[in-house]
Scaffold this motif. Sequence first.
Motif, PDB file in Angstrom:
ATOM      1  N   UNK A 351       0.826  -1.205   0.000  1.00  0.00           N
ATOM      2  CA  UNK A 351       0.000   0.000   0.000  1.00  0.00           C
ATOM      3  C   UNK A 351       0.865   1.261   0.000  1.00  0.00           C
ATOM      4  N   UNK A 352       1.959   1.239   0.748  1.00  0.00           N
ATOM      5  CA  UNK A 352       2.869   2.389   0.780  1.00  0.00           C
ATOM      6  C   UNK A 352       3.493   2.628  -0.585  1.00  0.00           C
ATOM      7  N   UNK A 357       3.709   5.620  -5.864  1.00  0.00           N
ATOM      8  CA  UNK A 357       3.614   5.539  -7.319  1.00  0.00           C
ATOM      9  C   UNK A 357       2.435   6.351  -7.848  1.00  0.00           C
ATOM     10  N   UNK A 358       1.353   6.397  -7.070  1.00  0.00           N
ATOM     11  CA  UNK A 358       0.185   7.160  -7.481  1.00  0.00           C
ATOM     12  C   UNK A 358       0.241   8.626  -7.120  1.00  0.00           C
ATOM     13  N   UNK A 359       1.383   9.112  -6.636  1.00  0.00           N
ATOM     14  CA  UNK A 359       1.572  10.532  -6.278  1.00  0.00           C
ATOM     15  C   UNK A 359       0.558  10.972  -5.220  1.00  0.00           C
ATOM     16  N   UNK A 360       0.408  10.162  -4.165  1.00  0.00           N
ATOM     17  CA  UNK A 360      -0.486  10.461  -3.056  1.00  0.00           C
ATOM     18  C   UNK A 360       0.330  10.538  -1.765  1.00  0.00           C
ATOM     19  N   UNK A 362      -0.138  12.022   1.125  1.00  0.00           N
ATOM     20  CA  UNK A 362      -0.865  11.853   2.399  1.00  0.00           C
ATOM     21  C   UNK A 362      -1.106  10.368   2.686  1.00  0.00           C
ATOM     22  N   UNK A 363      -1.544   9.644   1.663  1.00  0.00           N
ATOM     23  CA  UNK A 363      -1.771   8.213   1.864  1.00  0.00           C
ATOM     24  C   UNK A 363      -0.466   7.484   2.145  1.00  0.00           C
ATOM     25  N   UNK A 364       0.604   7.886   1.464  1.00  0.00           N
ATOM     26  CA  UNK A 364       1.897   7.237   1.683  1.00  0.00           C
ATOM     27  C   UNK A 364       2.386   7.455   3.113  1.00  0.00           C
ATOM     28  N   UNK A 370       1.492   3.790   9.978  1.00  0.00           N
ATOM     29  CA  UNK A 370       0.906   2.525  10.424  1.00  0.00           C
ATOM     30  C   UNK A 370       1.992   1.479  10.652  1.00  0.00           C
ATOM     31  N   UNK A 371       2.950   1.413   9.754  1.00  0.00           N
ATOM     32  CA  UNK A 371       3.989   0.402   9.856  1.00  0.00           C
ATOM     33  C   UNK A 371       4.956   0.698  10.992  1.00  0.00           C
TER      34      UNK A 371
END
Length: 510
Positions: A351-352, A357-360, A362-364, A370-371
């Motif tokens: 997911x990271x 790769x998706x240029x996100x 905040x999500x990264x 989390x990890x």
Amino acid sequence: MFLSPVCSRSIPEKDINYHLDNNCSDVSIPSATQKFKSGTSSRSTQPSISSLFTPNSKTTRSDASFSQTPLSSTQRNSRKRSEVEDYRLPEQGHSKRSKQSHSDRLQSAAPLAERLRPSSLDEFVGQPHLTGPGSLLMHLLGSGATGSMIFWGPPGCGKTTLARLLAKRTDAIFKELSATDSGISDVRAVVEEAKGVLALTGRQAVRTILFLDEVHRFNKAQQDIFLPFLEQGHLQLIGATTENPSFKLTGALISRCRVFVLERLTDDDITKIVTQAVERPCPAYPHLTPKILSSIVSLSTGDARTALSLLELVLSSPPDADPDALLASLRQSVSTSYDRTGDSHYDMISALHKSVRGSQPSAALYWLARMLTAGEDPLYVARRMVVCASEDIGLADNHALPLAMATLQACQVIGMPECRINLAHLISYLAEAPKSTRAYQGYNRAEAAAKMDPTVPVPLSLRNAPTKLMKELGYAHGYCYNPDYASVFPVRRWMPLMCVSPTAQAPRYE
């Protein structure tokens, strides 16, 4: 004269039996004629020698206690032992009653999650793709040919409960083992018992279901013990595992079982389970407010066992407990579920990487947090980002790879918790950087071409010619040194003819 074994007195031989029958009393011993006249009536009114060693009734013991005849120390000790044994008789009866309620006491001592297991498939909550009408499992259950199965799912999703209910529905003998404390000898014992049951029941064969919890804990040699018994139909296996069977179970065992995937329970499922649990013992719990209930559902993360454990903690608290303090206690009692060798380890790093790769950004950063908060090794994340810098950013930003290597070194030198800042710096940069996969896809195409024919020789013009003989054979013949041609590059063949293609390198994505 004979020495009495009880009172150690010298007694005539003809009177020894009478002496012992009268408990060594000091009453004068009658003659043989008197004893003959008295007959049995004399002995019937006196206690026999057996009274010294066997329990007497309460009436006999009471009469003896008021006797005026003094007793020797041996007699007093014997009487005490007899009285103790008499008073133990009611305790033995109580022991029998205790044995009868032994299972009830064990049941009452079990956790709430164990006491509230559903007793039928109609009460089972969740997994509609398995227990719903028209599902494959229900169809197999209706046909009576369920066979051996592997239940794969997260903790608390109902694997053990579903196995017990299936055995109950099919009227099979249910045996339960755990791979954490069982071995091959335990499995063999169950198999031998199953064979005996099959031999006794004949045509109306009664099947035996062995439920093996944590089946992935068995090594490959231990898993192979099931193969002949499953093939011959002596045993039906239902294994439960939280790990991916593709990696933890042998191919031979998987081929003999059907793998059913159990999903994590939804919030609605957890709410239903908790609500039913509260209604069963007692309907009134004033401190179980909607806020507390929603917190239980949120903290359980789809684990029914965790939800019921939190509910038990709430129900055991005082009715006037502070709601905020109770919520804080609930949050502290729940540990984060993260296995650095399990599926969640690989799912989160995936997911990271995909968020970068998706240029996100905040999500990264979320998946990074989390990890790291769950105890992940920061070096593992840094190494993965070094690969990402070349795979996804590549030629679009040549500063990405040096920054990734610098972050890896920083994690090695500094360590947690400070190196989390270095990782956040790197991941934010990579997520916002332009992306190019030209180098990555170009190599993949080249690798595919190289595997087509690995015996294709190198063109003579590109070969090395360190000796005169090799030059005479044509090695390096026709090669032109490119720096000597400033404006026009000479045309030559750089690859085997079969590999020459204008699409050898992927187009630019920026």
